[in-house]
Design an enzyme around this catalytic site. Structure first.
Site, short mmCIF file in Angstrom:
data_model
loop_
_atom_site.label_atom_id
_atom_site.label_comp_id
_atom_site.label_asym_id
_atom_site.label_seq_id
_atom_site.Cartn_x
_atom_site.Cartn_y
_atom_site.Cartn_z
N LYS A 13 0.83 -1.21 0.00
CA LYS A 13 0.00 0.00 0.00
C LYS A 13 0.86 1.26 0.00
O LYS A 13 0.59 2.19 -0.74
CB LYS A 13 -0.93 0.02 1.23
CG LYS A 13 -1.89 -1.16 1.30
CD LYS A 13 -2.87 -1.00 2.44
CE LYS A 13 -2.27 -1.07 3.83
NZ LYS A 13 -1.69 -2.36 4.22
N ARG A 88 -9.81 0.94 8.87
CA ARG A 88 -9.38 -0.42 9.18
C ARG A 88 -10.47 -1.21 9.90
O ARG A 88 -10.27 -2.38 10.23
CB ARG A 88 -8.15 -0.36 10.07
CG ARG A 88 -6.84 -0.65 9.34
CD ARG A 88 -5.74 -0.57 10.37
NE ARG A 88 -4.53 -1.24 10.02
CZ ARG A 88 -3.48 -0.63 9.49
NH1 ARG A 88 -3.53 0.63 9.16
NH2 ARG A 88 -2.38 -1.31 9.26
N ARG A 123 11.26 -5.74 4.85
CA ARG A 123 10.82 -4.36 4.65
C ARG A 123 11.67 -3.39 5.47
O ARG A 123 12.08 -3.69 6.58
CB ARG A 123 9.36 -4.24 5.06
CG ARG A 123 8.84 -2.82 5.04
CD ARG A 123 7.38 -2.81 4.86
NE ARG A 123 6.69 -2.92 6.15
CZ ARG A 123 5.37 -2.71 6.25
NH1 ARG A 123 4.64 -2.45 5.19
NH2 ARG A 123 4.79 -2.82 7.42
N ARG A 156 10.90 -1.42 11.02
CA ARG A 156 9.87 -1.04 11.96
C ARG A 156 9.82 -2.03 13.11
O ARG A 156 10.00 -3.23 12.91
CB ARG A 156 8.50 -1.02 11.25
CG ARG A 156 8.26 0.25 10.50
CD ARG A 156 7.06 0.15 9.60
NE ARG A 156 5.87 -0.41 10.23
CZ ARG A 156 4.67 -0.42 9.66
NH1 ARG A 156 4.50 0.11 8.46
NH2 ARG A 156 3.63 -0.97 10.27
N ARG A 167 -0.93 -8.98 13.55
CA ARG A 167 -1.41 -7.98 12.59
C ARG A 167 -2.23 -8.64 11.48
O ARG A 167 -3.22 -8.10 11.02
CB ARG A 167 -0.24 -7.18 12.02
CG ARG A 167 0.38 -6.28 13.10
CD ARG A 167 1.74 -5.77 12.70
NE ARG A 167 1.68 -4.88 11.56
CZ ARG A 167 2.71 -4.67 10.75
NH1 ARG A 167 3.86 -5.30 10.93
NH2 ARG A 167 2.59 -3.84 9.74
P1 AMP Z 1 0.54 0.60 9.10
O1 AMP Z 1 1.75 1.48 8.95
O2 AMP Z 1 -0.61 1.03 8.23
O3 AMP Z 1 0.88 -0.86 8.96
O4 AMP Z 1 0.03 0.82 10.61
C1 AMP Z 1 0.84 0.45 11.70
C2 AMP Z 1 0.00 0.32 12.96
O5 AMP Z 1 -0.62 1.57 13.27
C3 AMP Z 1 -1.16 -0.67 12.88
O6 AMP Z 1 -0.75 -2.01 13.13
C4 AMP Z 1 -2.08 -0.13 13.99
O7 AMP Z 1 -1.59 -0.48 15.27
C5 AMP Z 1 -1.92 1.37 13.82
N1 AMP Z 1 -2.92 1.92 12.88
C6 AMP Z 1 -2.68 2.51 11.66
N2 AMP Z 1 -3.83 2.89 11.06
C7 AMP Z 1 -4.82 2.53 11.91
C8 AMP Z 1 -6.24 2.62 11.86
N3 AMP Z 1 -6.88 3.14 10.80
N4 AMP Z 1 -6.94 2.14 12.92
C9 AMP Z 1 -6.33 1.61 13.99
N5 AMP Z 1 -5.00 1.48 14.10
C10 AMP Z 1 -4.25 1.94 13.08
#
Ligand code: AMP
Length: 212
Positions: A13, A88, A123, A156, A167
């Site tokens: 993404k 999400r 990554r 990360r 996740r």
């Molecule tokens: P990402 O970088 O999109 O993989 O997001 C990393 C982490 O941030 C996720 O595993 C969640 O813990 C949190 N997070 C990001 N976006 C959301 C969202 N829309 N709702 C809830 N938690 C989020």
């Protein structure tokens, strides 16, 4: 174009958001990146979000909805945007509707679970600007250094095997149901995430009806 990118963690993404941002001339809003910045800066939201992120859990809906609403009110979002990582949950999707945000398309990037673990462990992310890299499939020109800003590339904290499975479970249980929510509205497009970046990019362009 008001576009949502959805898909499991590591589907691509962030990378496709970067490509589409240039093609469409709109900003990409990555909620994950916003939260990681907030953690770095130790803001109230950052302090609240840190444990959820490190455990691979979702940050509560009310917090996320507020952050996104504020971001979408910025002038650069007036003519369109790309949302990466939001919504999400179905509650988050409904909150967008309730706020009067009209989404044009939802692009689902599909990658099988077995491939995700492998992808996430290779990554990397720029510690300064958050640009996405992969030491196998999307290498920087100079090892360990971001092509766009010269920042240091890091892994990360949540890209470790213990958290990755959480996740993925969260994705299947809480995020995947949004698929049918948007399919019913007739705005869901699906693209397969491939091994090669150029193949995924072509799939995305075809799914959205864009030129390459
Ligand atoms: P990402 O970088 O999109 O993989 O997001 C990393 C982490 O941030 C996720 O595993 C969640 O813990 C949190 N997070 C990001 N976006 C959301 C969202 N829309 N709702 C809830 N938690 C989020």
């Amino acid at each position: 174009m008001k576009l949502i990118l959805m898909g499991p963690p590591g589907a691509g993404k962030g990378t496709q958001g970067e490509i589409l941002e240039k093609k469409l001339g709109v900003s990409t809003i990555s909620t994950g990146l916003m939260l990681r910045t907030a953690i770095k800066e130790q803001t109230e939201v950052g302090k609240l979000a840190e444990q959820y992120i490190n455990d691979g859990k979702l940050v509560p809906d009310d917090v996320m909805v507020e952050i996104v609403k504020q971001r979408l009110a910025q002038p650069d979002c007036a003519n369109g945007f790309i949302l990466d990582g939001f919504p999400r949950t179905t509650a988050q999707a409904k909150a967008l509707d309730d706020a009067g945000v009209e989404i044009d398309k939802v692009l689902l990037l599909e990658v099988e679970d077995e491939k995700i673990v492998e992808r996430l462990s290779s990554r990397r992310e720029c510690s300064k600007c958050g640009a996405p890299y992969n030491i196998v499939s999307k290498r920087p020109a100079v090892e360990g250094i971001c092509d766009s800003c010269g920042g240091e590339l890091i892994q990360r904290k949540d890209d470790v095997p213990e958290t990755i499975q959480n996740r993925l479970n969260v994705y299947h249980e809480q995020t995947e149901p949004i698929k049918s929510y948007y399919a019913e509205k007739g705005i869901l497009a699906v693209a397969k995430g491939e091994e090669e970046l150029k193949d995924t990019t072509a799939n995305v362009a075809a799914a959205l009806g864009l030129g390459e």
